[in-house]
Design a protein around this motif. Structure first.
Motif, PDB file in Angstrom:
ATOM      1  N   GLN A 124      43.836  30.971  -3.434  1.00  0.00           N
ATOM      2  CA  GLN A 124      42.645  30.924  -4.292  1.00  0.00           C
ATOM      3  C   GLN A 124      41.348  30.947  -3.482  1.00  0.00           C
ATOM      4  OE1 GLN A 124      43.772  27.334  -6.379  1.00  0.00           O
ATOM      5  NE2 GLN A 124      44.122  28.471  -8.279  1.00  0.00           N
ATOM      6  N   GLY A 125      41.342  30.280  -2.340  1.00  0.00           N
ATOM      7  CA  GLY A 125      40.126  30.196  -1.540  1.00  0.00           C
ATOM      8  C   GLY A 125      40.063  31.186  -0.399  1.00  0.00           C
ATOM      9  N   ALA A 126      40.909  32.193  -0.442  1.00  0.00           N
ATOM     10  CA  ALA A 126      41.050  33.116   0.688  1.00  0.00           C
ATOM     11  C   ALA A 126      39.720  33.682   1.178  1.00  0.00           C
ATOM     12  CB  ALA A 126      42.003  34.257   0.327  1.00  0.00           C
ATOM     13  N   LYS A 127      38.843  34.049   0.266  1.00  0.00           N
ATOM     14  CA  LYS A 127      37.592  34.702   0.671  1.00  0.00           C
ATOM     15  C   LYS A 127      36.370  33.920   0.195  1.00  0.00           C
ATOM     16  CE  LYS A 127      39.889  39.105   0.995  1.00  0.00           C
ATOM     17  NZ  LYS A 127      40.052  40.441   0.465  1.00  0.00           N
ATOM     18  N   ASP A 128      36.474  32.601   0.284  1.00  0.00           N
ATOM     19  CA  ASP A 128      35.362  31.714  -0.072  1.00  0.00           C
ATOM     20  C   ASP A 128      34.253  31.883   0.962  1.00  0.00           C
ATOM     21  OD1 ASP A 128      33.582  29.674  -0.596  1.00  0.00           O
ATOM     22  OD2 ASP A 128      35.100  28.097  -0.670  1.00  0.00           O
ATOM     23  N   LYS A 129      33.185  32.563   0.571  1.00  0.00           N
ATOM     24  CA  LYS A 129      32.116  32.904   1.503  1.00  0.00           C
ATOM     25  C   LYS A 129      31.262  31.708   1.916  1.00  0.00           C
ATOM     26  CE  LYS A 129      31.963  37.694   0.175  1.00  0.00           C
ATOM     27  NZ  LYS A 129      32.369  38.151  -1.086  1.00  0.00           N
ATOM     28  N   LYS A 130      31.524  30.531   1.336  1.00  0.00           N
ATOM     29  CA  LYS A 130      30.788  29.326   1.720  1.00  0.00           C
ATOM     30  C   LYS A 130      31.385  28.701   2.975  1.00  0.00           C
ATOM     31  CE  LYS A 130      29.706  28.351  -3.068  1.00  0.00           C
ATOM     32  NZ  LYS A 130      30.524  27.926  -4.187  1.00  0.00           N
ATOM     33  N   LYS A 131      32.611  29.116   3.321  1.00  0.00           N
ATOM     34  CA  LYS A 131      33.308  28.547   4.476  1.00  0.00           C
ATOM     35  C   LYS A 131      33.547  29.633   5.512  1.00  0.00           C
ATOM     36  CE  LYS A 131      35.479  25.043   1.693  1.00  0.00           C
ATOM     37  NZ  LYS A 131      36.666  24.536   1.085  1.00  0.00           N
ATOM     38  N   ILE A 132      33.499  29.244   6.763  1.00  0.00           N
ATOM     39  CA  ILE A 132      33.688  30.230   7.834  1.00  0.00           C
ATOM     40  C   ILE A 132      35.073  30.875   7.762  1.00  0.00           C
ATOM     41  CG2 ILE A 132      34.453  28.570   9.596  1.00  0.00           C
ATOM     42  CD1 ILE A 132      32.637  30.415  11.525  1.00  0.00           C
ATOM     43  N   GLU A 133      36.084  30.109   7.348  1.00  0.00           N
ATOM     44  CA  GLU A 133      37.425  30.692   7.225  1.00  0.00           C
ATOM     45  C   GLU A 133      37.443  31.801   6.178  1.00  0.00           C
ATOM     46  OE1 GLU A 133      37.638  26.652   8.896  1.00  0.00           O
ATOM     47  OE2 GLU A 133      36.812  27.349   7.000  1.00  0.00           O
ATOM     48  N   GLY A 134      36.717  31.615   5.079  1.00  0.00           N
ATOM     49  CA  GLY A 134      36.632  32.640   4.041  1.00  0.00           C
ATOM     50  C   GLY A 134      35.910  33.885   4.526  1.00  0.00           C
ATOM     51  N   LYS A 135      34.843  33.675   5.301  1.00  0.00           N
ATOM     52  CA  LYS A 135      34.117  34.814   5.870  1.00  0.00           C
ATOM     53  C   LYS A 135      34.998  35.581   6.861  1.00  0.00           C
ATOM     54  CE  LYS A 135      29.413  33.032   5.566  1.00  0.00           C
ATOM     55  NZ  LYS A 135      28.214  32.684   6.350  1.00  0.00           N
ATOM     56  N   ILE A 136      35.717  34.842   7.684  1.00  0.00           N
ATOM     57  CA  ILE A 136      36.609  35.492   8.653  1.00  0.00           C
ATOM     58  C   ILE A 136      37.713  36.249   7.927  1.00  0.00           C
ATOM     59  CG2 ILE A 136      38.331  35.081  10.467  1.00  0.00           C
ATOM     60  CD1 ILE A 136      36.502  32.765  11.437  1.00  0.00           C
ATOM     61  N   MET A 137      38.261  35.636   6.893  1.00  0.00           N
ATOM     62  CA  MET A 137      39.326  36.281   6.119  1.00  0.00           C
ATOM     63  C   MET A 137      38.820  37.584   5.504  1.00  0.00           C
ATOM     64  SD  MET A 137      42.403  36.094   5.189  1.00  0.00           S
ATOM     65  CE  MET A 137      42.773  37.673   4.487  1.00  0.00           C
ATOM     66  N   GLU A 138      37.642  37.525   4.903  1.00  0.00           N
ATOM     67  CA  GLU A 138      37.023  38.719   4.310  1.00  0.00           C
ATOM     68  C   GLU A 138      36.805  39.786   5.385  1.00  0.00           C
ATOM     69  OE1 GLU A 138      34.906  41.009   1.313  1.00  0.00           O
ATOM     70  OE2 GLU A 138      36.145  39.229   1.100  1.00  0.00           O
ATOM     71  N   ALA A 139      36.284  39.364   6.531  1.00  0.00           N
ATOM     72  CA  ALA A 139      36.016  40.311   7.617  1.00  0.00           C
ATOM     73  C   ALA A 139      37.306  40.931   8.148  1.00  0.00           C
ATOM     74  CB  ALA A 139      35.253  39.603   8.746  1.00  0.00           C
ATOM     75  N   ALA A 140      38.336  40.125   8.349  1.00  0.00           N
ATOM     76  CA  ALA A 140      39.603  40.637   8.870  1.00  0.00           C
ATOM     77  C   ALA A 140      40.234  41.631   7.898  1.00  0.00           C
ATOM     78  CB  ALA A 140      40.559  39.476   9.156  1.00  0.00           C
ATOM     79  N   ASP A 141      40.166  41.330   6.610  1.00  0.00           N
ATOM     80  CA  ASP A 141      40.713  42.217   5.580  1.00  0.00           C
ATOM     81  C   ASP A 141      39.980  43.560   5.582  1.00  0.00           C
ATOM     82  OD1 ASP A 141      42.456  42.830   3.457  1.00  0.00           O
ATOM     83  OD2 ASP A 141      41.057  42.057   1.958  1.00  0.00           O
ATOM     84  N   LYS A 142      38.657  43.512   5.630  1.00  0.00           N
ATOM     85  CA  LYS A 142      37.851  44.743   5.652  1.00  0.00           C
ATOM     86  C   LYS A 142      38.024  45.490   6.977  1.00  0.00           C
ATOM     87  CE  LYS A 142      35.709  43.867   1.717  1.00  0.00           C
ATOM     88  NZ  LYS A 142      36.558  44.146   0.580  1.00  0.00           N
ATOM     89  N   LEU A 143      38.075  44.736   8.084  1.00  0.00           N
ATOM     90  CA  LEU A 143      38.251  45.364   9.390  1.00  0.00           C
ATOM     91  C   LEU A 143      39.574  46.118   9.452  1.00  0.00           C
ATOM     92  CD1 LEU A 143      37.309  45.819  12.318  1.00  0.00           C
ATOM     93  CD2 LEU A 143      38.420  43.635  12.900  1.00  0.00           C
ATOM     94  N   GLU A 144      40.609  45.536   8.896  1.00  0.00           N
ATOM     95  CA  GLU A 144      41.914  46.209   8.903  1.00  0.00           C
ATOM     96  C   GLU A 144      41.844  47.513   8.112  1.00  0.00           C
ATOM     97  OE1 GLU A 144      45.581  47.788   8.557  1.00  0.00           O
ATOM     98  OE2 GLU A 144      44.542  47.112   6.754  1.00  0.00           O
ATOM     99  N   GLY A 145      41.189  47.489   6.954  1.00  0.00           N
ATOM    100  CA  GLY A 145      41.016  48.715   6.172  1.00  0.00           C
ATOM    101  C   GLY A 145      40.196  49.752   6.925  1.00  0.00           C
TER     102      GLY A 145
END
Length: 191
Positions: A124-145
């Motif tokens: 549920q919190g995978a891409k929570d942009k309020k937390k650094i883990e969410g930002k990293i997750m979002e970035a890693a997902d987009k970077l892979e694409g």
């Protein structure tokens, strides 16, 4: 402890290696959701290490890596939903997320309650942009694409030109120093 059926979980999750990403685009080399998830986890780890060791940000790496492995797990049941369709309208995006959660929860029923609840929280919190883990997750997902799209383009698949531009813009807007560092080092095609 509730009885759980790991065999059922394995039967479903193993389908990820048959679910193909970018299914609405012509592709030279297919990529499965399982491959994607591996690369996202790897890139998450690298981005987290860069954030901690170079930029002095604290990252919960265990949470991040678990989240990276889980972030698309429901796609073993739903398939990969095309990004441009999924994000056509906010209400549609919200509804797809709600239904995807139901599929994820169904998959988690095969695991013990304490584990399934923890995994659901991470998902549920995978891409929570309020937390650094969410930002990293979002970035890693987009970077892979982006890396996949750059590879397709380098193989001669010009259909990924727009995909590259979109991912680059999205990654630049996340605001992580680690991703900025990596983007400066990539070889960009001339359009």
């Amino acid at each position: 402890m509730k009885k759980f059926n790991f065999r059922d979980f394995l039967k479903e999750e193993r389908k990820l290696d048959k679910v193909i990403r970018f299914s609405a685009q012509m592709r030279i080399k297919d990529e499965s959701v399982a491959e994607h998830s591996f690369h996202v986890a790897l890139y998450s780890m690298i981005l987290a290490d860069l954030e901690e060791k170079i930029f002095k940000n604290k990252v919960d790496k265990e949470k991040l890596l678990k989240t990276a492995l889980l972030h698309d797990l429901e796609e073993c049941l739903t398939g990969d939903i095309i990004y441009s369709f999924k994000h056509t309208h906010k209400n549609l995006t919200r509804e797809i997320k709600r239904i995807s959660q139901r599929f994820f929860e169904g998959l988690m029923k095969s695991l013990p309650d304490k584990i399934s609840k923890e995994y659901l929280t991470f998902w549920q919190g995978a891409k929570d942009k309020k937390k650094i883990e969410g930002k990293i997750m979002e970035a890693a997902d987009k970077l892979e694409g982006l890396i996949y799209a750059l590879n397709e383009f380098s193989l001669g698949n010009k259909e990924f030109k727009e995909t590259i531009k979109i991912y680059r813009e999205q990654l630049n807007s996340i605001g992580l120093k680690s991703i900025e560092l990596i983007l400066r080092q990539l070889k960009w095609p001339t359009f």
